[in-house]
Design an enzyme around this catalytic site. Structure first.
Site, PDB file in Angstrom:
ATOM      1  N   ARG A 129      -9.844 -20.161 -38.905  1.00  0.00           N
ATOM      2  CA  ARG A 129     -11.010 -19.394 -38.414  1.00  0.00           C
ATOM      3  C   ARG A 129     -11.408 -18.316 -39.417  1.00  0.00           C
ATOM      4  NH1 ARG A 129      -8.471 -17.817 -32.867  1.00  0.00           N
ATOM      5  NH2 ARG A 129     -10.272 -16.456 -32.566  1.00  0.00           N
ATOM      6  N   LYS A 178     -14.798  -7.421 -31.657  1.00  0.00           N
ATOM      7  CA  LYS A 178     -16.188  -7.548 -31.175  1.00  0.00           C
ATOM      8  C   LYS A 178     -16.217  -7.593 -29.644  1.00  0.00           C
ATOM      9  CE  LYS A 178     -16.914 -11.432 -33.460  1.00  0.00           C
ATOM     10  NZ  LYS A 178     -15.693 -11.708 -34.221  1.00  0.00           N
ATOM     11  N   ARG A 202     -23.483 -16.611 -36.743  1.00  0.00           N
ATOM     12  CA  ARG A 202     -22.303 -16.818 -37.580  1.00  0.00           C
ATOM     13  C   ARG A 202     -22.625 -17.650 -38.824  1.00  0.00           C
ATOM     14  NH1 ARG A 202     -18.261 -15.994 -33.130  1.00  0.00           N
ATOM     15  NH2 ARG A 202     -16.186 -15.996 -34.015  1.00  0.00           N
ATOM     16  N   ARG A 207      -2.891 -11.630 -28.716  1.00  0.00           N
ATOM     17  CA  ARG A 207      -3.741 -12.059 -27.590  1.00  0.00           C
ATOM     18  C   ARG A 207      -3.340 -13.454 -27.112  1.00  0.00           C
ATOM     19  NH1 ARG A 207     -10.126 -12.067 -28.442  1.00  0.00           N
ATOM     20  NH2 ARG A 207      -9.638 -13.850 -29.744  1.00  0.00           N
ATOM     21  N   ARG A 245      -5.863 -18.733 -24.498  1.00  0.00           N
ATOM     22  CA  ARG A 245      -6.817 -19.322 -25.452  1.00  0.00           C
ATOM     23  C   ARG A 245      -6.069 -20.148 -26.485  1.00  0.00           C
ATOM     24  NH1 ARG A 245     -11.410 -15.248 -27.591  1.00  0.00           N
ATOM     25  NH2 ARG A 245     -11.322 -16.775 -29.286  1.00  0.00           N
TER      26      ARG A 245
HETATM   27  P1  B4P Z   1     -11.553  -9.300 -29.720  1.00  0.00           P
HETATM   28  O1  B4P Z   1     -12.403  -8.115 -29.565  1.00  0.00           O
HETATM   29  O2  B4P Z   1     -11.437 -10.089 -28.498  1.00  0.00           O
HETATM   30  O3  B4P Z   1     -11.970 -10.285 -30.904  1.00  0.00           O
HETATM   31  P2  B4P Z   1     -13.315 -11.018 -31.247  1.00  0.00           P
HETATM   32  O4  B4P Z   1     -13.725 -10.444 -32.575  1.00  0.00           O
HETATM   33  O5  B4P Z   1     -14.320 -10.931 -30.143  1.00  0.00           O
HETATM   34  O6  B4P Z   1     -12.797 -12.540 -31.310  1.00  0.00           O
HETATM   35  P3  B4P Z   1     -13.202 -13.975 -31.819  1.00  0.00           P
HETATM   36  O7  B4P Z   1     -14.090 -13.917 -33.037  1.00  0.00           O
HETATM   37  O8  B4P Z   1     -11.922 -14.704 -31.929  1.00  0.00           O
HETATM   38  O9  B4P Z   1     -13.916 -14.702 -30.651  1.00  0.00           O
HETATM   39  P4  B4P Z   1     -15.205 -15.556 -30.363  1.00  0.00           P
HETATM   40  O10 B4P Z   1     -15.098 -15.721 -28.916  1.00  0.00           O
HETATM   41  O11 B4P Z   1     -16.441 -14.920 -30.902  1.00  0.00           O
HETATM   42  O12 B4P Z   1     -10.131  -8.802 -30.202  1.00  0.00           O
HETATM   43  C1  B4P Z   1      -9.050  -9.636 -30.499  1.00  0.00           C
HETATM   44  C2  B4P Z   1      -7.732  -8.986 -30.096  1.00  0.00           C
HETATM   45  O13 B4P Z   1      -7.568  -7.738 -30.757  1.00  0.00           O
HETATM   46  C3  B4P Z   1      -7.608  -8.682 -28.615  1.00  0.00           C
HETATM   47  O14 B4P Z   1      -6.328  -9.019 -28.178  1.00  0.00           O
HETATM   48  C4  B4P Z   1      -7.843  -7.189 -28.512  1.00  0.00           C
HETATM   49  O15 B4P Z   1      -7.154  -6.612 -27.413  1.00  0.00           O
HETATM   50  C5  B4P Z   1      -7.256  -6.710 -29.823  1.00  0.00           C
HETATM   51  N1  B4P Z   1      -7.905  -5.483 -30.313  1.00  0.00           N
HETATM   52  C6  B4P Z   1      -9.240  -5.206 -30.286  1.00  0.00           C
HETATM   53  N2  B4P Z   1      -9.475  -3.981 -30.818  1.00  0.00           N
HETATM   54  C7  B4P Z   1      -8.242  -3.487 -31.228  1.00  0.00           C
HETATM   55  C8  B4P Z   1      -7.807  -2.267 -31.868  1.00  0.00           C
HETATM   56  N3  B4P Z   1      -8.682  -1.300 -32.201  1.00  0.00           N
HETATM   57  N4  B4P Z   1      -6.494  -2.128 -32.143  1.00  0.00           N
HETATM   58  C9  B4P Z   1      -5.594  -3.085 -31.808  1.00  0.00           C
HETATM   59  N5  B4P Z   1      -5.942  -4.253 -31.187  1.00  0.00           N
HETATM   60  C10 B4P Z   1      -7.245  -4.449 -30.900  1.00  0.00           C
HETATM   61  O16 B4P Z   1     -15.069 -16.983 -31.123  1.00  0.00           O
HETATM   62  C11 B4P Z   1     -14.152 -18.010 -30.762  1.00  0.00           C
HETATM   63  C12 B4P Z   1     -14.558 -19.374 -31.377  1.00  0.00           C
HETATM   64  O17 B4P Z   1     -15.812 -19.838 -30.768  1.00  0.00           O
HETATM   65  C13 B4P Z   1     -14.874 -19.411 -32.868  1.00  0.00           C
HETATM   66  O18 B4P Z   1     -13.709 -19.591 -33.656  1.00  0.00           O
HETATM   67  C14 B4P Z   1     -15.846 -20.637 -32.976  1.00  0.00           C
HETATM   68  O19 B4P Z   1     -15.149 -21.865 -32.995  1.00  0.00           O
HETATM   69  C15 B4P Z   1     -16.639 -20.561 -31.685  1.00  0.00           C
HETATM   70  N6  B4P Z   1     -17.925 -19.845 -31.851  1.00  0.00           N
HETATM   71  C16 B4P Z   1     -18.257 -18.667 -31.237  1.00  0.00           C
HETATM   72  N7  B4P Z   1     -19.496 -18.274 -31.614  1.00  0.00           N
HETATM   73  C17 B4P Z   1     -19.960 -19.212 -32.490  1.00  0.00           C
HETATM   74  C18 B4P Z   1     -21.174 -19.352 -33.247  1.00  0.00           C
HETATM   75  N8  B4P Z   1     -22.153 -18.433 -33.185  1.00  0.00           N
HETATM   76  N9  B4P Z   1     -21.315 -20.439 -34.061  1.00  0.00           N
HETATM   77  C19 B4P Z   1     -20.356 -21.371 -34.136  1.00  0.00           C
HETATM   78  N10 B4P Z   1     -19.178 -21.303 -33.453  1.00  0.00           N
HETATM   79  C20 B4P Z   1     -18.971 -20.225 -32.633  1.00  0.00           C
END
Ligand code: B4P
Length: 191
Positions: free
Chosen positions: A146, A14, A89, A128, A134
Site C-alpha cells: 500500500r 486521515k 488517490r 490497528r 481489516r
Molecule cells: P487512520 O487515520 O485510520 O489511517 P488512514 O490514513 O485513514 O488509513 P488508510 O489509508 O489505510 O485507509 P483507507 O480506508 O483510505 O490511522 C491508522 C492508524 O493509526 C489507526 O489505528 C489510528 O488509531 C492510528 N493513529 C492515527 N493517528 C495517530 C497518532 N497521531 N498517533 C498514533 N497513532 C495514530 O484505504 C484503504 C484501502 O482502500 C486502500 O489501500 C485502497 O485499496 C482502497 N482505496 C481507498 N480509497 C481509494 C481510492 N480513492 N482509489 C483507489 N483505491 C482506494
C-alpha cells in the site's frame, strides 16, 4: 461552501482526524475507504471486485471510486462543504473531482497533506490490524505494498494541487490533539 482534501499515506491519520473535523466544521465526510468497506460488507458486485484489489494492497480502479464519489456528491445537495478522505488517490481521480465540483459551481479550497515516517505508518497499521478486523492491516507485506502504491500513484496528486497553490503540509506525528490543532489552524486561515 468549503471543500477540503485530507491527504497522506495509509495510516497517516486521515480517518482519525476526519472524525474530529466533521464534528467541528460540519462538513460532509466522504471516505472512499469507508464507502468501499460498506460495499464489501454488503457483498455487492462492486464490493467483491474492490476486495480483490484491497487485499493485495492495490488501489481500486479509478472508474469505480470516481463513480462512488459522483453519486455521493449528488446525494448530498445541501452539504455546506465536503471533507474528502482518501480521495483523490491518482491524478485521474483529481481531474475527475475537479470536473464534478465545477458542475456544482464549486472547487477544492485546501489540501492538507499529512507527513508521517514509513516506520511509524507500519507500526500504526499493524497495531490497528490487531483489533480492526481489516484484512489489509494484518500483513506487513500488504501494508508495504500500500505504501509503495502511494509513492507510485498517489504522491502525484499533491503535485497536481500544488500547481494551484492549494497544498499545506502538516506534521502527522505527535498526539491526535496536537495534529488536530495544527490542522484547525490551517483551515481557519481559509474557511
Ligand atoms: P487512520 O487515520 O485510520 O489511517 P488512514 O490514513 O485513514 O488509513 P488508510 O489509508 O489505510 O485507509 P483507507 O480506508 O483510505 O490511522 C491508522 C492508524 O493509526 C489507526 O489505528 C489510528 O488509531 C492510528 N493513529 C492515527 N493517528 C495517530 C497518532 N497521531 N498517533 C498514533 N497513532 C495514530 O484505504 C484503504 C484501502 O482502500 C486502500 O489501500 C485502497 O485499496 C482502497 N482505496 C481507498 N480509497 C481509494 C481510492 N480513492 N482509489 C483507489 N483505491 C482506494
Amino acid at each position: 461552501m468549503f471543500n477540503l482534501i485530507l491527504f497522506g499515506p495509509p495510516g497517516s491519520g486521515k480517518g482519525t482526524q476526519s472524525e474530529k473535523l466533521i464534528a467541528k466544521y460540519g462538513l460532509k465526510h466522504l471516505s472512499t475507504g469507508d464507502l468501499l468497506r460498506s460495499e464489501i460488507a454488503a457483498q455487492t458486485p462492486l464490493g467483491i471486485e474492490a476486495k480483490s484489489f484491497m487485499d493485495k494492497g492495490q488501489l481500486v480502479p479509478d472508474e469505480v471510486v470516481i463513480g462512488m464519489i459522483s453519486s455521493a456528491l449528488d446525494s448530498n445537495p445541501d452539504a455546506k462543504g465536503f471533507l474528502f478522505d482518501g480521495f483523490p488517490r491518482t491524478e485521474a481521480q483529481a481531474e475527475a473531482l475537479d470536473k464534478l465540483l465545477k458542475l456544482k459551481k464549486t472547487a477544492i479550497h485546501l489540501m492538507l497533506a499529512m507527513d508521517v515516517s514509513e516506520a511509524e505508518l507500519i507500526k500504526r497499521l499493524l497495531g490497528r490490524g490487531k483489533t480492526s478486523g481489516r484484512s489489509d492491516d494484518t500483513n506487513e507485506e500488504v501494508i508495504k505494498a500500500r505504501i509503495a502504491e502511494y509513492h507510485k500513484k498517489t504522491t502525484a496528486v499533491a503535485d497536481y494541487y500544488m500547481k494551484f497553490d492549494k497544498v499545506k503540509h502538516i506534521k502527522g506525528e505527535g498526539t491526535v490533539d496536537e495534529i488536530f490543532a495544527a490542522i484547525s489552524k490551517e483551515i481557519e486561515g481559509k474557511i
